[in-house]
Design a protein around this motif. Structure first.
Motif, PDB file in Angstrom:
ATOM      1  N   MET A 171      -3.815 -72.462  33.335  1.00 50.06           N
ATOM      2  CA  MET A 171      -4.530 -72.304  32.063  1.00 50.06           C
ATOM      3  C   MET A 171      -5.723 -73.264  32.012  1.00 50.06           C
ATOM      4  SD  MET A 171      -3.282 -72.941  28.117  1.00 50.06           S
ATOM      5  CE  MET A 171      -2.292 -71.449  27.975  1.00 50.06           C
ATOM      6  N   GLY A 172      -5.490 -74.493  32.466  1.00 55.43           N
ATOM      7  CA  GLY A 172      -6.579 -75.460  32.488  1.00 55.43           C
ATOM      8  C   GLY A 172      -7.680 -75.075  33.456  1.00 55.43           C
ATOM      9  N   LEU A 173      -7.284 -74.658  34.667  1.00 52.93           N
ATOM     10  CA  LEU A 173      -8.283 -74.277  35.668  1.00 52.93           C
ATOM     11  C   LEU A 173      -9.149 -73.123  35.183  1.00 52.93           C
ATOM     12  CD1 LEU A 173      -6.288 -74.494  39.036  1.00 52.93           C
ATOM     13  CD2 LEU A 173      -8.254 -75.887  38.346  1.00 52.93           C
ATOM     14  N   LEU A 174      -8.511 -72.077  34.682  1.00 51.46           N
ATOM     15  CA  LEU A 174      -9.266 -70.910  34.233  1.00 51.46           C
ATOM     16  C   LEU A 174     -10.039 -71.196  32.949  1.00 51.46           C
ATOM     17  CD1 LEU A 174      -6.711 -68.036  34.943  1.00 51.46           C
ATOM     18  CD2 LEU A 174      -8.788 -68.550  36.197  1.00 51.46           C
ATOM     19  N   GLY A 175      -9.385 -71.872  32.014  1.00 53.69           N
ATOM     20  CA  GLY A 175     -10.027 -72.143  30.732  1.00 53.69           C
ATOM     21  C   GLY A 175     -11.266 -73.006  30.875  1.00 53.69           C
ATOM     22  N   PHE A 176     -11.111 -74.160  31.531  1.00 53.54           N
ATOM     23  CA  PHE A 176     -12.263 -75.041  31.701  1.00 53.54           C
ATOM     24  C   PHE A 176     -13.261 -74.462  32.698  1.00 53.54           C
ATOM     25  CE2 PHE A 176      -9.111 -78.120  30.090  1.00 53.54           C
ATOM     26  CZ  PHE A 176      -9.856 -78.646  29.036  1.00 53.54           C
ATOM     27  N   GLY A 177     -12.763 -73.702  33.672  1.00 54.30           N
ATOM     28  CA  GLY A 177     -13.676 -73.064  34.608  1.00 54.30           C
ATOM     29  C   GLY A 177     -14.602 -72.080  33.905  1.00 54.30           C
ATOM     30  N   ILE A 178     -14.009 -71.240  33.044  1.00 52.96           N
ATOM     31  CA  ILE A 178     -14.832 -70.281  32.301  1.00 52.96           C
ATOM     32  C   ILE A 178     -15.739 -71.008  31.309  1.00 52.96           C
ATOM     33  CG2 ILE A 178     -14.747 -68.420  30.586  1.00 52.96           C
ATOM     34  CD1 ILE A 178     -12.198 -67.436  31.955  1.00 52.96           C
ATOM     35  N   GLY A 179     -15.191 -72.012  30.621  1.00 52.18           N
ATOM     36  CA  GLY A 179     -15.990 -72.752  29.647  1.00 52.18           C
ATOM     37  C   GLY A 179     -17.185 -73.436  30.275  1.00 52.18           C
ATOM     38  N   VAL A 212     -22.958 -73.952  31.897  1.00 50.03           N
ATOM     39  CA  VAL A 212     -23.935 -74.163  32.970  1.00 50.03           C
ATOM     40  C   VAL A 212     -24.849 -72.957  33.102  1.00 50.03           C
ATOM     41  CG1 VAL A 212     -24.216 -74.498  35.449  1.00 50.03           C
ATOM     42  CG2 VAL A 212     -22.477 -75.803  34.211  1.00 50.03           C
ATOM     43  N   LEU A 213     -24.275 -71.756  33.015  1.00 51.43           N
ATOM     44  CA  LEU A 213     -25.092 -70.540  33.080  1.00 51.43           C
ATOM     45  C   LEU A 213     -26.137 -70.535  31.972  1.00 51.43           C
ATOM     46  CD1 LEU A 213     -25.672 -67.677  34.168  1.00 51.43           C
ATOM     47  CD2 LEU A 213     -23.902 -66.830  32.608  1.00 51.43           C
ATOM     48  N   GLY A 214     -25.713 -70.881  30.766  1.00 52.43           N
ATOM     49  CA  GLY A 214     -26.644 -70.906  29.645  1.00 52.43           C
ATOM     50  C   GLY A 214     -27.716 -71.963  29.805  1.00 52.43           C
ATOM     51  N   LEU A 215     -27.313 -73.177  30.209  1.00 54.43           N
ATOM     52  CA  LEU A 215     -28.290 -74.259  30.357  1.00 54.43           C
ATOM     53  C   LEU A 215     -29.289 -73.957  31.469  1.00 54.43           C
ATOM     54  CD1 LEU A 215     -25.977 -77.393  29.943  1.00 54.43           C
ATOM     55  CD2 LEU A 215     -27.563 -76.422  28.272  1.00 54.43           C
ATOM     56  N   LEU A 216     -28.815 -73.399  32.567  1.00 55.25           N
ATOM     57  CA  LEU A 216     -29.732 -73.051  33.655  1.00 55.25           C
ATOM     58  C   LEU A 216     -30.705 -71.955  33.231  1.00 55.25           C
ATOM     59  CD1 LEU A 216     -27.427 -73.122  36.827  1.00 55.25           C
ATOM     60  CD2 LEU A 216     -29.178 -74.775  36.161  1.00 55.25           C
ATOM     61  N   SER A 217     -30.195 -70.959  32.502  1.00 60.54           N
ATOM     62  CA  SER A 217     -31.067 -69.863  32.077  1.00 60.54           C
ATOM     63  C   SER A 217     -32.152 -70.349  31.124  1.00 60.54           C
ATOM     64  CB  SER A 217     -30.242 -68.754  31.410  1.00 60.54           C
ATOM     65  OG  SER A 217     -29.703 -69.198  30.176  1.00 60.54           O
ATOM     66  N   SER A 218     -31.844 -71.392  30.332  1.00 55.82           N
ATOM     67  CA  SER A 218     -32.835 -71.894  29.382  1.00 55.82           C
ATOM     68  C   SER A 218     -34.038 -72.498  30.078  1.00 55.82           C
ATOM     69  CB  SER A 218     -32.196 -72.930  28.456  1.00 55.82           C
ATOM     70  OG  SER A 218     -31.855 -74.105  29.160  1.00 55.82           O
ATOM     71  N   THR A 219     -33.847 -73.024  31.290  1.00 55.14           N
ATOM     72  CA  THR A 219     -34.973 -73.632  32.000  1.00 55.14           C
ATOM     73  C   THR A 219     -35.984 -72.591  32.473  1.00 55.14           C
ATOM     74  OG1 THR A 219     -33.832 -73.545  34.156  1.00 55.14           O
ATOM     75  CG2 THR A 219     -33.482 -75.501  32.791  1.00 55.14           C
ATOM     76  N   PHE A 220     -35.565 -71.333  32.631  1.00 54.22           N
ATOM     77  CA  PHE A 220     -36.490 -70.298  33.080  1.00 54.22           C
ATOM     78  C   PHE A 220     -37.508 -69.919  32.004  1.00 54.22           C
ATOM     79  CE2 PHE A 220     -32.795 -69.521  35.867  1.00 54.22           C
ATOM     80  CZ  PHE A 220     -33.437 -69.626  37.096  1.00 54.22           C
ATOM     81  N   HIS A 221     -37.243 -70.352  30.765  1.00 54.90           N
ATOM     82  CA  HIS A 221     -38.185 -70.085  29.682  1.00 54.90           C
ATOM     83  C   HIS A 221     -39.284 -71.139  29.635  1.00 54.90           C
ATOM     84  CE1 HIS A 221     -39.435 -68.043  26.073  1.00 54.90           C
ATOM     85  NE2 HIS A 221     -39.398 -69.151  25.366  1.00 54.90           N
ATOM     86  N   ALA A 276     -20.563 -69.706  23.611  1.00 51.50           N
ATOM     87  CA  ALA A 276     -19.183 -69.300  23.888  1.00 51.50           C
ATOM     88  C   ALA A 276     -18.445 -70.359  24.706  1.00 51.50           C
ATOM     89  CB  ALA A 276     -19.178 -67.963  24.628  1.00 51.50           C
ATOM     90  N   GLY A 277     -19.146 -70.955  25.692  1.00 49.50           N
ATOM     91  CA  GLY A 277     -18.520 -71.993  26.503  1.00 49.50           C
ATOM     92  C   GLY A 277     -18.160 -73.223  25.695  1.00 49.50           C
ATOM     93  N   TYR A 278     -19.093 -73.667  24.860  1.00 52.73           N
ATOM     94  CA  TYR A 278     -18.805 -74.825  24.006  1.00 52.73           C
ATOM     95  C   TYR A 278     -17.685 -74.507  23.012  1.00 52.73           C
ATOM     96  CZ  TYR A 278     -22.925 -77.356  25.672  1.00 52.73           C
ATOM     97  OH  TYR A 278     -23.831 -78.028  26.442  1.00 52.73           O
ATOM     98  N   GLY A 279     -17.692 -73.293  22.504  1.00 53.74           N
ATOM     99  CA  GLY A 279     -16.642 -72.906  21.573  1.00 53.74           C
ATOM    100  C   GLY A 279     -15.269 -72.927  22.217  1.00 53.74           C
ATOM    101  N   LEU A 280     -15.164 -72.412  23.438  1.00 51.55           N
ATOM    102  CA  LEU A 280     -13.876 -72.385  24.135  1.00 51.55           C
ATOM    103  C   LEU A 280     -13.372 -73.795  24.423  1.00 51.55           C
ATOM    104  CD1 LEU A 280     -11.620 -70.846  25.578  1.00 51.55           C
ATOM    105  CD2 LEU A 280     -13.066 -70.764  27.622  1.00 51.55           C
ATOM    106  N   ILE A 281     -14.250 -74.662  24.933  1.00 48.68           N
ATOM    107  CA  ILE A 281     -13.829 -76.021  25.258  1.00 48.68           C
ATOM    108  C   ILE A 281     -13.479 -76.797  23.988  1.00 48.68           C
ATOM    109  CG2 ILE A 281     -14.650 -78.234  26.173  1.00 48.68           C
ATOM    110  CD1 ILE A 281     -16.039 -76.725  28.378  1.00 48.68           C
ATOM    111  N   ALA A 282     -14.212 -76.524  22.906  1.00 51.70           N
ATOM    112  CA  ALA A 282     -13.901 -77.197  21.635  1.00 51.70           C
ATOM    113  C   ALA A 282     -12.502 -76.836  21.152  1.00 51.70           C
ATOM    114  CB  ALA A 282     -14.940 -76.822  20.582  1.00 51.70           C
ATOM    115  N   TRP A 283     -12.128 -75.560  21.250  1.00 55.19           N
ATOM    116  CA  TRP A 283     -10.788 -75.139  20.844  1.00 55.19           C
ATOM    117  C   TRP A 283      -9.734 -75.736  21.770  1.00 55.19           C
ATOM    118  CZ3 TRP A 283     -10.107 -73.615  16.204  1.00 55.19           C
ATOM    119  CH2 TRP A 283     -11.020 -72.774  15.554  1.00 55.19           C
ATOM    120  N   PHE A 284     -10.010 -75.776  23.081  1.00 54.62           N
ATOM    121  CA  PHE A 284      -9.072 -76.386  24.025  1.00 54.62           C
ATOM    122  C   PHE A 284      -8.841 -77.859  23.679  1.00 54.62           C
ATOM    123  CE2 PHE A 284      -8.855 -72.781  26.716  1.00 54.62           C
ATOM    124  CZ  PHE A 284      -7.901 -73.022  27.687  1.00 54.62           C
ATOM    125  N   GLY A 285      -9.934 -78.572  23.391  1.00 55.15           N
ATOM    126  CA  GLY A 285      -9.807 -79.986  23.066  1.00 55.15           C
ATOM    127  C   GLY A 285      -9.038 -80.217  21.781  1.00 55.15           C
TER     128      GLY A 285
END
Length: 316
Positions: free
Chosen positions: A39-47, A52-61, A16-25
């Motif tokens: 819009m930039g602060l919230l959009g890129f902040g959420i993206g 980061v949440l996804g990448l960090l969670s992947s390391t727990f596996h 979802a994060g990559y998808g949002l940033i891809a559409w923004f770009g």
């Protein structure tokens, strides 16, 4: 396969994060989005937050998360390593584009070109994630022609839904036509998922106990005695079982909560602009997120490793 919660969170949140940033770009570079500060602060902040949440969670596996950085060195042969390299690289153009947007109020010119590079990098990263699974010949449910397009479509759709929230809140003219693109994405993603499930139900291309042992010419192969007297790692991780009736129920949840209901809400938002449209879009995002989690859980739970043929399974 055992559906690890960390991997489910990784593939859904980061997608979802990559998808949002891809559409923004993409839309920012073509002047369809204003380089507005909040819009930039919230959009890129959420993206970036989702990524980061996804990448960090992947390391727990991983058995040793502190050694995760070593995976980056195997990019010549490993899709996991390529994903890591792509993910790290994506932060560079995406971060520069975000800074130009927020600090300089620019998303055109050179900043726009950087935004397009960020979009392309997001697509490549999601594709590498999909290929981690699609490249595994030992798991028929993943080694499918549908794995890559479904991952890309899911990321594009989840990012598009998040983008529509911003378009509605800031009343961007693009928000009046973009819902039609979202509805098309719903149709394409649903069609791909249904075709994937259909291919999964087919017995073509699967391995059997006969093919795994090479004894098919002698007749039907059956297990004489279990390899182990009690449960072990292979059976817990590779031989996860889900009852057919439960799988069918969960698939219906995916279809209703993940596709039908959000699509109807986006159509409602299209017909009712303003506050009702924003509320409908937010509910659509929440429902799709729930449906996506169930869909990704099924993606892992319904997959069988060929090693299970040696533990009594007739087909994998």
């Amino acid at each position: 396969m055992h559906p690890a919660k960390s991997v489910i969170l990784f593939t859904t949140a980061s997608g979802a994060g990559y998808g949002l940033i891809a559409w923004f770009g993409l839309f920012g570079a073509f002047g369809l989005l204003p380089a507005e500060l909040w819009m930039g602060l919230l959009g890129f902040g959420i993206g970036f937050g989702l990524i980061v949440l996804g990448l960090l969670s992947s390391t727990f596996h991983l058995g040793h998360p502190e050694r995760a950085w070593r995976a980056l060195s195997q990019w010549r042969s490993s899709w996991l390593s390529r994903e890591g390299v792509a993910a790290v690289f994506t932060f560079l153009p995406a971060g520069l584009f975000a800074l130009a947007w927020v600090l300089l109020g620019r998303n055109d010119g050179l900043a726009g070109l950087i935004g397009l590079l960020a979009s392309l990098s997001c697509v490549v990263t999601v594709a590498c994630t999909a290929m981690i699974y699609a490249s595994l010949r030992t798991i028929r449910a993943w080694h499918s022609a549908w794995t890559l397009p479904i991952y890309l479509l899911m990321a594009a759709l989840s990012g598009a839904l998040l983008l529509q929230v911003f378009l509605s809140l800031w009343q961007v003219p693009l928000g009046r036509v973009f819902p039609w693109a979202i509805l098309i994405l719903f149709g394409l993603t649903l069609g791909a998922k249904l075709l994937y499930w259909r291919s999964l139900a087919s017995e073509e291309g699967g391995s059997t106990a006969e093919s795994a042992t090479g004894l098919g010419d002698l007749g039907k192969v059956r297990l004489l005695e279990a390899p182990h007297s009690e449960s072990n790692y292979l059976m817990q991780e590779m031989g996860f079982r889900i009852a057919r009736r439960h799988a069918e129920k969960l698939r219906r949840i995916v279809l209703l909560a993940g596709f039908c209901a959000p699509a109807l809400l986006i159509l409602l938002a299209l017909l009712m602009p303003g506050v009702p449209g924003v509320v409908a879009t937010l509910i659509a995002v929440a429902l799709f997120a729930a449906g996506l989690v169930v869909e990704r859980w099924l993606f892992f739970a319904e997959a069988k490793h060929v090693v299970t043929l040696y533990y009594g399974e007739s087909r994998a």
